[in-house]
Design a protein around this motif. Structure first.
Motif, PDB file in Angstrom:
ATOM      1  N   SER A  38      46.663  75.304  43.680  1.00  0.00           N
ATOM      2  CA  SER A  38      46.823  76.718  44.046  1.00  0.00           C
ATOM      3  C   SER A  38      46.026  77.560  43.052  1.00  0.00           C
ATOM      4  O   SER A  38      45.414  77.038  42.115  1.00  0.00           O
ATOM      5  CB  SER A  38      48.300  77.116  43.990  1.00  0.00           C
ATOM      6  N   LEU A  39      46.043  78.849  43.247  1.00  0.00           N
ATOM      7  CA  LEU A  39      45.385  79.750  42.294  1.00  0.00           C
ATOM      8  C   LEU A  39      45.971  79.552  40.899  1.00  0.00           C
ATOM      9  O   LEU A  39      45.254  79.522  39.903  1.00  0.00           O
ATOM     10  CB  LEU A  39      45.526  81.208  42.747  1.00  0.00           C
ATOM     11  N   ALA A  40      47.276  79.377  40.829  1.00  0.00           N
ATOM     12  CA  ALA A  40      47.953  79.214  39.545  1.00  0.00           C
ATOM     13  C   ALA A  40      47.575  77.913  38.830  1.00  0.00           C
ATOM     14  O   ALA A  40      47.760  77.806  37.614  1.00  0.00           O
ATOM     15  CB  ALA A  40      49.467  79.274  39.740  1.00  0.00           C
ATOM     16  N   SER A  41      47.028  76.947  39.562  1.00  0.00           N
ATOM     17  CA  SER A  41      46.638  75.672  38.948  1.00  0.00           C
ATOM     18  C   SER A  41      45.594  75.851  37.855  1.00  0.00           C
ATOM     19  O   SER A  41      45.480  75.014  36.963  1.00  0.00           O
ATOM     20  CB  SER A  41      46.094  74.712  40.007  1.00  0.00           C
ATOM     21  N   SER A  42      44.839  76.935  37.937  1.00  0.00           N
ATOM     22  CA  SER A  42      43.804  77.183  36.933  1.00  0.00           C
ATOM     23  C   SER A  42      44.033  78.508  36.205  1.00  0.00           C
ATOM     24  O   SER A  42      43.101  79.123  35.700  1.00  0.00           O
ATOM     25  CB  SER A  42      42.427  77.167  37.598  1.00  0.00           C
ATOM     26  N   LYS A  43      45.279  78.923  36.140  1.00  0.00           N
ATOM     27  CA  LYS A  43      45.659  80.170  35.469  1.00  0.00           C
ATOM     28  C   LYS A  43      45.103  80.194  34.046  1.00  0.00           C
ATOM     29  O   LYS A  43      45.090  79.189  33.356  1.00  0.00           O
ATOM     30  CB  LYS A  43      47.188  80.285  35.436  1.00  0.00           C
ATOM     31  N   GLY A  44      44.627  81.350  33.629  1.00  0.00           N
ATOM     32  CA  GLY A  44      44.115  81.507  32.276  1.00  0.00           C
ATOM     33  C   GLY A  44      42.637  81.199  32.144  1.00  0.00           C
ATOM     34  O   GLY A  44      42.068  81.365  31.067  1.00  0.00           O
ATOM     35  N   LYS A  45      42.013  80.733  33.230  1.00  0.00           N
ATOM     36  CA  LYS A  45      40.580  80.451  33.216  1.00  0.00           C
ATOM     37  C   LYS A  45      39.883  81.374  34.188  1.00  0.00           C
ATOM     38  O   LYS A  45      40.489  81.910  35.116  1.00  0.00           O
ATOM     39  CB  LYS A  45      40.320  79.001  33.641  1.00  0.00           C
ATOM     40  N   ILE A  46      38.601  81.521  33.986  1.00  0.00           N
ATOM     41  CA  ILE A  46      37.774  82.189  34.987  1.00  0.00           C
ATOM     42  C   ILE A  46      37.480  81.142  36.042  1.00  0.00           C
ATOM     43  O   ILE A  46      37.160  79.994  35.722  1.00  0.00           O
ATOM     44  CB  ILE A  46      36.474  82.711  34.345  1.00  0.00           C
TER      45      ILE A  46
END
Length: 166
Positions: A38-46
């Motif tokens: 999901s979008l949250a899977s890469s939270k904190g990254k661009i």
């Protein structure tokens, strides 16, 4: 809604057109191991979402390889290629191509990404070629809906936008 053609034939895009400044829509797609992404899977990254109709066709292959090369030199930027190819096919293609800097996800199951980002080509059940850059706060900072599916995206503009999103 963006106007797109595929092999010079107009197609109908399903979903919501995304614009710079929008909050990035969430989605559920499948990783190569069938786990949900999901979008949250890469939270904190661009995130640079590289959307392609089918990963093993000429322009899609070149697009994915180009971003794979760029990814090696980009800190805190995750490049995610999205297509409706099955996860097994994506994994096989990546292994055969020796690509390990991009993440591939399949939108085959639910078209969740495609509908959330307005890239589902109704007539073909494929995703239209597009690029989206999302910053660490989940704000969309760059959008390119490629007007003709057989054309390449603007690689330089996308990479510049991802670097500027820091």
């Amino acid at each position: 809604m963006a106007t797109v053609t595929f092999k010079h034939t107009p197609v109908t895009l399903i979903g919501n057109e995304v614009k710079v400044g929008d909050k990035a829509p969430d989605f559920i797609a499948l990783a190569n191991d069938m786990s949900e992404v999901s979008l949250a899977s890469s939270k904190g990254k661009i995130r640079l979402f590289s959307v392609v109709p089918s990963i093993d066709t000429g322009v899609c292959d070149t697009q994915t390889r180009r971003f794979n090369e760029e990814a090696a030199n980009l800190a805190n930027i995750e490049i995610i290629t999205v297509s409706v190819d099955l996860p097994f096919a994506q994994r096989r293609w990546c292994a055969a191509s020796g690509l390990d800097n991009v993440i591939t996800v399949s939108d085959h199951r639910d078209l969740s990404f495609g509908e959330a980002y307005g890239v589902v080509m109704k007539e073909l059940r494929l995703l239209a070629r597009a690029i989206f850059v999302v910053d660490t706060n989940d704000t969309v900072t760059y959008v390119e809906y490629v007007s003709e599916g057989s054309n390449h995206p603007n690689y330089e503009a996308a990479i510049s936008a991802a670097k500027a999103a820091n």
